[in-house]
Design a protein around this motif. Structure first.
Motif, mmCIF file in Angstrom:
data_model
loop_
_atom_site.group_PDB
_atom_site.id
_atom_site.type_symbol
_atom_site.label_atom_id
_atom_site.label_comp_id
_atom_site.label_asym_id
_atom_site.label_seq_id
_atom_site.Cartn_x
_atom_site.Cartn_y
_atom_site.Cartn_z
ATOM 1 N N LEU A 1 0.678 -1.340 -0.089
ATOM 2 C CA LEU A 1 0.040 0.095 -0.012
ATOM 3 C C LEU A 1 0.908 1.248 0.317
ATOM 4 C CD1 LEU A 1 -2.784 1.485 0.130
ATOM 5 C CD2 LEU A 1 -2.614 1.190 2.425
ATOM 6 N N ALA A 2 1.848 1.267 0.787
ATOM 7 C CA ALA A 2 2.644 2.507 0.994
ATOM 8 C C ALA A 2 3.345 2.703 -0.583
ATOM 9 C CB ALA A 2 3.858 2.368 1.746
ATOM 10 N N ALA A 3 3.842 1.626 -1.132
ATOM 11 C CA ALA A 3 4.223 1.828 -2.664
ATOM 12 C C ALA A 3 3.331 2.225 -3.485
ATOM 13 C CB ALA A 3 5.047 0.602 -2.969
ATOM 14 N N ARG A 4 2.035 1.890 -3.361
ATOM 15 C CA ARG A 4 1.034 2.328 -4.281
ATOM 16 C C ARG A 4 0.714 3.821 -3.962
ATOM 17 N NH1 ARG A 4 -3.454 -2.449 -3.333
ATOM 18 N NH2 ARG A 4 -2.524 -3.809 -4.552
ATOM 19 N N LEU A 5 0.747 4.134 -2.701
ATOM 20 C CA LEU A 5 0.423 5.606 -2.390
ATOM 21 C C LEU A 5 1.780 6.448 -2.878
ATOM 22 C CD1 LEU A 5 -1.877 4.988 0.560
ATOM 23 C CD2 LEU A 5 -2.584 5.877 -1.678
ATOM 24 N N GLY A 6 2.787 5.897 -2.846
ATOM 25 C CA GLY A 6 4.053 6.699 -2.932
ATOM 26 C C GLY A 6 4.689 7.285 -1.661
ATOM 27 N N VAL A 7 4.366 6.628 -0.527
ATOM 28 C CA VAL A 7 4.647 7.244 0.761
ATOM 29 C C VAL A 7 5.377 6.014 1.699
ATOM 30 C CG1 VAL A 7 2.665 8.906 1.075
ATOM 31 C CG2 VAL A 7 2.348 6.524 1.812
ATOM 32 N N PRO A 8 6.018 6.491 2.676
ATOM 33 C CA PRO A 8 6.872 5.346 3.301
ATOM 34 C C PRO A 8 5.792 4.489 4.219
ATOM 35 C CG PRO A 8 7.151 7.601 4.621
ATOM 36 C CD PRO A 8 6.305 7.957 3.096
ATOM 37 N N LEU A 9 6.351 3.319 4.468
ATOM 38 C CA LEU A 9 5.736 2.438 5.275
ATOM 39 C C LEU A 9 6.430 2.991 6.847
ATOM 40 C CD1 LEU A 9 4.018 -0.150 6.462
ATOM 41 C CD2 LEU A 9 6.066 -1.321 5.999
ATOM 42 N N LEU A 10 5.495 3.528 7.528
ATOM 43 C CA LEU A 10 6.070 3.971 8.857
ATOM 44 C C LEU A 10 6.397 3.077 9.907
ATOM 45 C CD1 LEU A 10 3.919 7.134 9.121
ATOM 46 C CD2 LEU A 10 6.041 7.129 8.256
#
Length: 165
Positions: A99-108
C-alpha cells in the motif's frame, strides 16, 4: 454535524498534533475532516490482507483528492508472537509495504497483534504506559520516532477555529 460542533467547542490549547481515528473509506466523515481541517495530514492504517489494503487505498486516494497530504502507512496486526517466540502472520504479509508503494509514501512501521494491546485499548490504558517494553509498545515508539525524525517537526494541525466557552 457532530464533528463541526466538536472541533470549535473543545479547548485545544496549543497541541503539537491531534490524532483522529476515522473509519476507513471515503464517506462523509472524511469529507467533513477535509473541510474543517484543511491542513491536516493523513496516516493510512491497513492490515496485511489485500481486502484491507483496497479499503485503505481508497482512504488514501480520497485524502489526496481533497488535498490532504498522505504522509505514510502503518500496518496493524502484522503478526502474532506465541509464548514460545514463534511469529505467526495471521493476516498475511507485506500489505503495508504494498500500500505504501501504491500511494508513494513510506511505510512508517508495523504493529503486532497482542492481547495486551487489545486489553489496554478496552481499558483506556495505552500499551506504551501499561507495558512499555512489550513488542507492541516498542513498535509504537519506533513509529513515533520515525515520524519525528524522518518527517521532521511539523504542526499536523493548528487550531484556526473560533473556540467558544
Amino acid at each position: 454535524k457532530a464533528l463541526a460542533q466538536f472541533l470549535p467547542d473543545v479547548r485545544w490549547g496549543d497541541p503539537a498534533f491531534v490524532l483522529v481515528d476515522m473509519p476507513p473509506g471515503t464517506g462523509d466523515v472524511a469529507l467533513s475532516m477535509a473541510q474543517h481541517l484543511p491542513r491536516a495530514e493523513v496516516i493510512v492504517v491497513t492490515t496485511p490482507q489485500p481486502a484491507a489494503q483496497s479499503v485503505a487505498q481508497r482512504s488514501g486516494l480520497m485524502a489526496e483528492k481533497v488535498r490532504l497530504s498522505v504522509i505514510g502507512v502503518i500496518e496493524n496486526m502484522s503478526w502474532f508472537t506465541a509464548d514460545d517466540g514463534t511469529r505467526y502472520e495471521l493476516f498475511g504479509r507485506g500489505g503495508g509495504e504494498v500500500l505504501a508503494a501504491r500511494l508513494g509514501v513510506p511505510l512508517l512501521g508495523q504493529v503486532p497483534l497482542t492481547p495486551a494491546l487489545r486489553e489496554g485499548g478496552d481499558e483506556g490504558l495505552p500499551i506504551t504506559v501499561a507495558d512499555p517494553e512489550c513488542e507492541a509498545a516498542r513498535a509504537f515508539t519506533a513509529i513515533a520516532h520515525r515520524i519525528a525524525n524522518e518527517l521532521g517537526p511539523r504542526r499536523i494541525w493548528r487550531p484556526e477555529l473560533t473556540i467558544r466557552g
